[in-house]
Design an enzyme around this catalytic site. Structure first.
Site, PDB file in Angstrom:
ATOM      1  N   HIS A  74       0.852  -1.200   0.000  1.00  0.00           N
ATOM      2  CA  HIS A  74       0.000   0.000   0.000  1.00  0.00           C
ATOM      3  C   HIS A  74       0.884   1.245   0.000  1.00  0.00           C
ATOM      4  CE1 HIS A  74      -3.427  -2.570   1.158  1.00  0.00           C
ATOM      5  NE2 HIS A  74      -4.172  -1.582   0.661  1.00  0.00           N
TER       6      HIS A  74
ATOM      7  N   LYS B  91      -0.499   5.066   4.491  1.00  0.00           N
ATOM      8  CA  LYS B  91      -1.329   4.128   5.267  1.00  0.00           C
ATOM      9  C   LYS B  91      -0.668   3.857   6.616  1.00  0.00           C
ATOM     10  CE  LYS B  91      -3.722  -0.321   4.815  1.00  0.00           C
ATOM     11  NZ  LYS B  91      -5.021   0.173   5.273  1.00  0.00           N
TER      12      LYS B  91
END
Ligand SMILES: NC(=O)c1ccc[n+]([C@@H]2O[C@H](COP(=O)([O-])OP(=O)(O)OC[C@H]3O[C@@H](n4cnc5c(N)ncnc54)[C@H](O)[C@@H]3O)[C@@H](O)[C@H]2O)c1
Length: 260
Positions: free
Chosen positions: A147, A151
């Site tokens: 990701h 995040k």
């Protein structure tokens, strides 16, 4: 269908476009800040949110707001009896309370931390692949996800669900390990590893590996649009199944109730 949107931020705007593209009418956009929302309520005015939904004549509600507001919104919205799809994350500890309220008020709602149709199909594909390969002990299995570097948590909630599906298909994997190994992995351990880099919207891979070959299954999100479209499709299915009687009122459903 006439749809009310509670929470008109990044997801709310995307859901509006997806819903219109699928032929639905957005009858209310409700937010506490967003200047372009049709109705702006004071933060904490959950009755104001419910009142705006009731007056709009909505046949379905899609809620993507904030973890601090979602439970207040649901407490106010459930008594209206209108089917609710909720994408806001971070309220697992209140699920029992909301389920009890749905039962008491004969409401109906669905929540998922990932409304992407592709991811929900990926869960099923992964579980079936793990089941097939579990027959052959030479195949080991691991889960990996990547990701963007904004995040905060890892592994992703989606990776944890992917790992649960692997374990459901392969009963010899009984323990999930999300940290680095400092010794050889045991045969019953399933490694779930994460990478944080750049702008990746979300990639999840399951590796099946034997001495002779390997199989890699990957879901790669291109944008957040899949979540928006998926939440509208989830509302369509929820409403039609409740109307046909194949799903009962009084319950809190998950995406797997629509697709399994
Ligand atoms: N389930 C999924 O598939 C999925 C996908 C993406 C995001 N999310 C989650 O959805 C939520 C929203 O994400 P976002 O990117 O749209 O965030 P965002 O911050 O862009 O938008 C949230 C909006 O909700 C509004 N809001 C806050 N309290 C409210 C209230 N009581 N009533 C109405 N509106 C209120 C905020 O003012 C803001 O405009 C987050 O919890 C996020 O993690 C879920």
């Amino acid at each position: 269908m006439k749809i009310a949107l509670v929470g008109y931020g990044k997801m709310g705007h995307m859901i509006e476009s997806s819903a219109k593209a699928l032929g639905h009418e957005i009858v209310a956009t409700i937010d506490v800040v967003s200047k372009d929302a049709g109705v702006v309520v004071e933060a904490g005015d959950y009755d104001g949110v419910a009142d705006a939904v009731r007056k709009s004549g909505a046949e379905g509600v899609i809620e993507f707001s904030h973890p601090s507001a979602v439970v207040g919104n649901l407490r106010a919205l459930v008594p209206l009896g209108i089917p609710i799809v909720c994408g806001t994350t971070g309220w697992a500890s209140s699920e029992e309370e909301i389920s009890a309220l749905l039962a008491e008020k004969n409401g109906v709602a669905m929540r998922s931390s990932n409304f992407s149709i592709g991811v929900n199909m990926f869960y099923r594909i992964v579980e079936e692949a793990a089941r097939l390969l579990s027959e052959y002990s030479e195949y080991d299995v691991a889960v990996w996800e990547a990701h963007h570097n904004q995040k905060a948590d890892s592994p992703s909630g989606t990776a944890l669900e992917v790992a649960r599906r692997v374990m459901a298909g392969n009963p010899s994997k009984t323990e999930m390990v999300v940290d680095a190994f400092h010794e050889r992995p045991k045969a019953n351990e399933l490694h779930v590893s994460s990478t944080r880099v750049g702008s990746v919207p979300g990639t999840h891979t399951v590796f099946f590996d034997s001495p002779a070959d390997s199989i890699e299954l990957t879901h790669r999100a291109r944008s957040r649009e899949g979540f928006a479209r998926g939440s509208v499709v989830a509302l369509e299915k929820l409403v039609s199944r409740v109307n046909s009687g194949s799903l009962a009122r009084g319950k809190l459903y998950g995406m797997s109730d629509l697709f399994d």
